[in-house]
Enzyme design. Structure first.
Site, PDB file in Angstrom:
ATOM      1  N   ARG A 100       7.453  -9.008  15.503  1.00  0.00           N
ATOM      2  CA  ARG A 100       7.846  -7.715  14.955  1.00  0.00           C
ATOM      3  C   ARG A 100       6.825  -6.649  15.352  1.00  0.00           C
ATOM      4  O   ARG A 100       5.618  -6.903  15.365  1.00  0.00           O
ATOM      5  CB  ARG A 100       7.939  -7.821  13.433  1.00  0.00           C
ATOM      6  CG  ARG A 100       8.340  -6.574  12.765  1.00  0.00           C
ATOM      7  CD  ARG A 100       8.779  -6.773  11.315  1.00  0.00           C
ATOM      8  NE  ARG A 100       9.232  -5.487  10.848  1.00  0.00           N
ATOM      9  CZ  ARG A 100       8.421  -4.551  10.350  1.00  0.00           C
ATOM     10  NH1 ARG A 100       7.152  -4.792  10.175  1.00  0.00           N
ATOM     11  NH2 ARG A 100       8.907  -3.365  10.025  1.00  0.00           N
ATOM     12  N   HIS A 102       0.850  -1.191   0.000  1.00  0.00           N
ATOM     13  CA  HIS A 102       0.000   0.000   0.000  1.00  0.00           C
ATOM     14  C   HIS A 102       0.885   1.240   0.000  1.00  0.00           C
ATOM     15  O   HIS A 102       2.080   1.153   0.267  1.00  0.00           O
ATOM     16  CB  HIS A 102      -0.894   0.021   1.250  1.00  0.00           C
ATOM     17  CG  HIS A 102      -0.108   0.200   2.520  1.00  0.00           C
ATOM     18  ND1 HIS A 102       0.527  -0.858   3.151  1.00  0.00           N
ATOM     19  CD2 HIS A 102       0.194   1.302   3.262  1.00  0.00           C
ATOM     20  CE1 HIS A 102       1.166  -0.416   4.216  1.00  0.00           C
ATOM     21  NE2 HIS A 102       0.987   0.903   4.309  1.00  0.00           N
ATOM     22  N   ASP A 161       0.872   5.191   1.833  1.00  0.00           N
ATOM     23  CA  ASP A 161       0.212   5.879   2.934  1.00  0.00           C
ATOM     24  C   ASP A 161      -0.502   7.123   2.384  1.00  0.00           C
ATOM     25  O   ASP A 161      -0.014   7.766   1.464  1.00  0.00           O
ATOM     26  CB  ASP A 161       1.232   6.291   4.000  1.00  0.00           C
ATOM     27  CG  ASP A 161       1.883   5.079   4.674  1.00  0.00           C
ATOM     28  OD1 ASP A 161       1.321   3.974   4.610  1.00  0.00           O
ATOM     29  OD2 ASP A 161       2.976   5.253   5.255  1.00  0.00           O
TER      30      ASP A 161
HETATM   31  C1  LIG Z   1      -5.208   8.581   8.772  1.00  0.00           C
HETATM   32  C2  LIG Z   1      -5.258   7.336   8.322  1.00  0.00           C
HETATM   33  C3  LIG Z   1      -4.306   6.764   7.319  1.00  0.00           C
HETATM   34  C4  LIG Z   1      -4.626   5.288   7.365  1.00  0.00           C
HETATM   35  C5  LIG Z   1      -6.101   5.317   7.591  1.00  0.00           C
HETATM   36  C6  LIG Z   1      -6.243   6.320   8.729  1.00  0.00           C
HETATM   37  C7  LIG Z   1      -5.802   5.663  10.038  1.00  0.00           C
HETATM   38  C8  LIG Z   1      -4.745   4.579   9.855  1.00  0.00           C
HETATM   39  C9  LIG Z   1      -3.885   4.644   8.577  1.00  0.00           C
HETATM   40  C10 LIG Z   1      -3.447   3.285   8.067  1.00  0.00           C
HETATM   41  C11 LIG Z   1      -2.208   2.701   8.800  1.00  0.00           C
HETATM   42  C12 LIG Z   1      -1.841   1.346   8.158  1.00  0.00           C
HETATM   43  C13 LIG Z   1      -1.828   1.381   6.626  1.00  0.00           C
HETATM   44  C14 LIG Z   1      -3.093   2.106   6.091  1.00  0.00           C
HETATM   45  C15 LIG Z   1      -3.143   2.000   4.568  1.00  0.00           C
HETATM   46  C16 LIG Z   1      -4.296   1.571   6.812  1.00  0.00           C
HETATM   47  O1  LIG Z   1      -4.961   0.631   6.463  1.00  0.00           O
HETATM   48  O2  LIG Z   1      -4.489   2.307   7.975  1.00  0.00           O
HETATM   49  C17 LIG Z   1      -3.110   3.519   6.613  1.00  0.00           C
HETATM   50  C18 LIG Z   1      -4.230   4.452   6.141  1.00  0.00           C
HETATM   51  C19 LIG Z   1      -3.799   5.264   4.930  1.00  0.00           C
HETATM   52  O3  LIG Z   1      -2.695   5.761   4.887  1.00  0.00           O
HETATM   53  O4  LIG Z   1      -4.624   5.374   4.014  1.00  0.00           O
HETATM   54  O1  LIG Z   2       5.184  -2.493   9.833  1.00  0.00           O
HETATM   55  C1  LIG Z   2       5.727  -1.836   8.954  1.00  0.00           C
HETATM   56  O2  LIG Z   2       6.941  -1.795   8.809  1.00  0.00           O
HETATM   57  C2  LIG Z   2       4.870  -1.045   7.993  1.00  0.00           C
HETATM   58  C3  LIG Z   2       3.697  -0.399   8.636  1.00  0.00           C
HETATM   59  C4  LIG Z   2       2.951   0.475   7.675  1.00  0.00           C
HETATM   60  O3  LIG Z   2       3.234   0.512   6.508  1.00  0.00           O
HETATM   61  C5  LIG Z   2       1.860   1.341   8.164  1.00  0.00           C
HETATM   62  O4  LIG Z   2       1.485   1.252   9.347  1.00  0.00           O
HETATM   63  O5  LIG Z   2       1.359   2.137   7.359  1.00  0.00           O
HETATM   64 FE   LIG Z   3       2.268   2.182   5.482  1.00  0.00          FE
END
Ligand SMILES: C=C1C[C@]23C[C@H]1CC[C@H]2[C@@]12CCC[C@@](C)(C(=O)O1)[C@H]2[C@@H]3C(=O)O
Ligand SMILES: O=C(O)CCC(=O)C(=O)O
Ligand SMILES: [Fe+2]
Length: 371
Positions: free
Chosen positions: A296, A229, A231
């Site tokens: 991890r 993915h 961010d």
């Molecule tokens: C402010 C954010 C950004 C979110 C959604 C929300 C809260 C948590 C973030 C994450 C964190 C983990 C990867 C991701 C892809 C996910 O699934 O949750 C992120 C997502 C994004 O970057 O789109």
């Molecule tokens: O665990 C990791 O190293 C990646 C975590 C991550 O990509 C995320 O929280 O958006």
């Molecule tokens: Fe990420």
């Protein structure tokens, strides 16, 4: 002051349908079918032996840091920083806080489960809905104050956890602002050129804190910790414990491991910086792999602009020959788009189609499987 992100609603339409599967991963002796991904996961970099290509490590005290940051953003979208000024005891404390949280019994963690239409709390990876298989991880998302969730986990001793979180967020905010100044500086732009940059010096932008846990896995070759993915942030500051697992994707190279370096932090370019830089700094595709013996942990700080601010390509970077490639979006609007379109989110806010007919470099021509 914090502007609380009004993004809870952004997630509801798509996510209220999901029945989340909460398994106690750490207790499993075998990989369940629900978590068995295909064997095509192990796509190692094609040129691993010939040209060693590794994610840049930048010493922030280097007088050349701005140039190095710019180059890393352009070519990788990810780099590690050392001499970043975050006290090491704070890094150790957040890691311990995460460890304590995930060590709680599953029934306890589920008391703070993320609501189906919410964003804060405990749960499976939010992007799970886009994949046919579940990921070998659990997560805890904190937006705004950690108090409400922490109280559900530890009814009478939540304050230590909250203090650590708040302290960590403060340090991360300072570092994120410094990094933004370096990233923008390397584009010839100042913090004053972005409306929200210089104006409220010392004040913090909204952010999400994501704690991730990847228990040791009985069949790591067929499991996926966190699927590929990008961010949705401007930038993300990631702390990983001393266990390998994070991989970044580089055009022409493939998946490259971002090795843990003691006390260093990993910086990802997010989709909003991709938009702000008009594609000059592409957001990085990354994923987390798991292993057979070690637990991890990672902590991601996703830094974004104030919620009322529209992000669009910087006018200093556009002209007749370089038209703006993206339309303006707020962070919460973009999160909603991401929740709906996942890896097509960036191209869905794109204004003109690129010449090669493909969407965005960021879409990686289908590297990300959508289930
Ligand atoms: C402010 C954010 C950004 C979110 C959604 C929300 C809260 C948590 C973030 C994450 C964190 C983990 C990867 C991701 C892809 C996910 O699934 O949750 C992120 C997502 C994004 O970057 O789109
Ligand atoms: O665990 C990791 O190293 C990646 C975590 C991550 O990509 C995320 O929280 O958006
Ligand atoms: Fe990420």
């Amino acid at each position: 002051m914090h502007t609380r992100l009004s993004i809870d609603h952004a997630f509801n339409t798509y996510h209220q349908m999901i029945k989340q599967k909460h398994l106690d991963l750490a207790s499993m002796k075998e990989l369940p079918e629900s978590h068995a991904w295909s064997s095509s996961l192990d796509e190692s970099p094609s040129n691993a032996s010939s040209t060693p290509d590794s994610v840049p490590v930048i010493n922030l005290k280097d007088p050349n840091a701005m140039k190095l940051v710019g180059h890393a953003c352009k070519t990788w979208g990810v780099f590690q920083v050392t001499n970043h000024g975050v006290p090491t005891n704070i890094l150790e404390e957040i890691e311990a806080a995460g460890r304590n949280l995930f060590a709680l019994p599953i029934q306890q963690k589920l008391k703070a489960a993320r609501a189906p239409n919410g964003v804060s709390g405990y749960g499976v990876a939010r992007i799970s809905v886009f994949f046919p298989k579940l990921m070998w991880s659990e997560g805890f998302t904190i937006i705004g104050s950690p108090y409400e969730q922490a109280r559900k986990l530890w009814p009478d001793r939540y304050s230590k956890f909250c203090d650590v979180i708040e302290e960590y967020k403060e340090e991360m905010n300072k570092l994120a602002q410094r990094l933004m100044a370096l990233m923008l500086g390397s584009l010839g732009v100042t913090m004053e050129d972005v409306k929200w940059g210089g104006t409220q010096a010392g004040s913090s932008c909204p952010a999400a804190l994501q704690l991730n846990s990847y228990p040791a896995c009985p069949d790591p070759e067929r499991a996926m910790g966190l699927a590929a993915h990008t961010d949705s942030s401007l930038l993300t500051i990631l702390h990983q414990n001393n266990t390998s697992g994070l991989q970044a994707h580089k055009e022409g190279t493939g998946w490259v491991t971002v090795p843990p370096i003691r006390h260093a932090l990993v910086i990802n370019v997010g989709d909003l910086l991709h938009i702000l830089s008009n594609g000059l700094y592409p957001s990085v595709l990354h994923r987390a792999m798991v292993n057979r013996t070690q637990h991890r942990l990672s902590v991601a700080y996703l830094y974004g602009p104030p919620s009322n601010v529209q992000i669009s390509p910087l006018s200093k970077l556009t002209d007749q020959v370089h038209p703006p490639l993206y339309r303006p979006v707020t962070w919460s609007e973009y999160l909603g788009t991401k929740a709906k379109h996942f890896n097509k989110a960036l191209s869905s806010v794109r204004l003109c189609a690129p010449l090669n007919g493909f969407a965005d470099a960021n879409d990686h021509n289908g590297v990300v499987p959508v289930g």
